[in-house]
Write a protein that holds these residues in place. Structure first.
Motif, short mmCIF file in Angstrom:
data_model
loop_
_atom_site.label_atom_id
_atom_site.label_comp_id
_atom_site.label_asym_id
_atom_site.label_seq_id
_atom_site.Cartn_x
_atom_site.Cartn_y
_atom_site.Cartn_z
N LEU A 23 8.39 1.31 -2.20
CA LEU A 23 8.50 0.05 -1.39
C LEU A 23 8.44 0.27 -0.03
O LEU A 23 7.70 -0.47 0.82
N HIS A 24 9.12 1.33 0.48
CA HIS A 24 9.20 1.59 1.81
C HIS A 24 7.93 2.02 2.37
O HIS A 24 7.40 1.51 3.51
N ALA A 25 7.35 3.03 1.50
CA ALA A 25 5.85 3.63 1.88
C ALA A 25 4.73 2.42 1.93
O ALA A 25 4.08 2.34 2.70
N ALA A 26 5.06 1.33 1.03
CA ALA A 26 4.04 0.44 1.26
C ALA A 26 4.47 -0.73 2.23
O ALA A 26 3.46 -1.38 2.48
N GLY A 27 5.47 -0.39 2.96
CA GLY A 27 5.64 -1.43 3.94
C GLY A 27 6.48 -2.88 3.42
O GLY A 27 6.12 -3.87 4.06
N ILE A 28 6.68 -2.72 2.23
CA ILE A 28 7.14 -4.07 1.28
C ILE A 28 8.61 -4.24 1.71
O ILE A 28 9.39 -3.36 1.10
N ALA A 67 7.21 1.84 -15.36
CA ALA A 67 6.47 0.78 -15.21
C ALA A 67 6.67 0.19 -13.81
O ALA A 67 5.37 -0.11 -12.88
N LEU A 68 7.42 0.17 -13.30
CA LEU A 68 7.85 -0.54 -11.88
C LEU A 68 7.43 0.56 -10.69
O LEU A 68 6.78 0.08 -9.84
N GLY A 73 3.65 1.71 -6.99
CA GLY A 73 2.77 2.77 -6.52
C GLY A 73 1.55 2.63 -6.04
O GLY A 73 0.94 3.19 -4.99
N LYS A 74 0.91 1.65 -6.63
CA LYS A 74 -0.40 1.36 -6.53
C LYS A 74 -0.71 0.49 -5.18
O LYS A 74 -1.63 0.82 -4.58
N TYR A 79 -0.30 6.11 -6.29
CA TYR A 79 -0.84 6.30 -7.87
C TYR A 79 -2.63 6.25 -7.93
O TYR A 79 -3.08 5.44 -7.19
N PRO A 80 -3.04 7.32 -8.59
CA PRO A 80 -4.52 7.59 -8.53
C PRO A 80 -5.24 6.28 -9.37
O PRO A 80 -5.03 5.66 -10.20
N GLN A 81 -6.27 6.17 -8.48
CA GLN A 81 -7.19 4.92 -9.09
C GLN A 81 -8.20 5.73 -10.19
O GLN A 81 -8.63 4.96 -11.05
#
Length: 206
Positions: A23-28, A67-68, A73-74, A79-81
């Motif tokens: 979440l930190h990495a995503a800036g959320i 799952a979370l 991660g996406k 998380y890989p596409q």
């Protein structure tokens, strides 16, 4: 995404920590609700399955840490596409959960029973799974999937750090180094990764 609340123990590790880092990495922005082990009996009554971590999103509570972790991660591009790379990532995540569950099975034991169970864990599952992880890492390079940091790395990093923390009776702190030295070096490298280090720097600044 807004109004997110992560509920987990007040520890810098475990199943909840990778979610916090992602979440930190995503800036959320999120509410980091932490509680002590003594409070868990009350907290678990408020969760869907009597376990944590849980994440409340817009007033709805969700469970299942892996799952979370994949979901957020996406959003963080961790998380890989690519389906095959996602398989490599998921294989490690699920393997880490397997090993964690085998260790957690010894919780609640005491005395000689705990000592015997933990020693059997080290010579059995721990040796098997760490050897397997080391082989997987060697096949892929510096990371377990996608050629870069993914949530699989965060999951394994937390597990390895826990194993060497000294918090687990009858599990020598040098177990990872003795069984799979490449994983010890790997854990040190992941801990220094900007995604991980920036999270802890931000946490220390609070």
């Amino acid at each position: 995404m807004s109004q997110i609340k992560v509920s987990y123990f007040d520890v810098d590790g475990g199943r909840g920590e990778p979610i916090r880092i992602v979440l930190h990495a995503a800036g959320i922005p999120f509410e980091d609700f932490r509680f002590g082990y003594g409070e868990f009996a009350d907290v678990r009554k408020t969760t869907p399955l009597g376990q944590v971590p849980t994440v409340n999103i817009e007033g709805v509570q969700y469970t299942q840490s892996s799952a979370l972790l994949r979901y957020f991660g996406k959003a963080a591009d961790l998380y890989p596409q690519d389906p095959f790379q996602a398989l490599l990532c998921d294989e490690i995540i699920d393997g880490s959960e397997d090993l964690t569950n085998k260790l957690v099975a010894s919780f609640g034991l005491q005395g000689d029973a705990l000592k015997s169970a933990r020693e059997a864990f080290v010579t059995g599952p721990l040796t098997l799974y760490l050897g397997w992880m080391a082989q997987k890492l060697a096949a892929q390079g510096n990371y377990f999937a996608n050629g870069k940091l993914t949530i699989a790395d965060l999951k394994v990093f937390m597990l390895l750090r826990w194993l060497g923390s000294g918090q687990l009776d009858h599990i020598p702190t040098d177990s990872v180094t003795r069984i799979a030295p490449s994983l010890q070096a790997y854990a040190e490298r992941i801990g220094a990764d900007p995604v991980v280090s920036s999270y802890y720097q931000a946490r220390a600044a609070k």
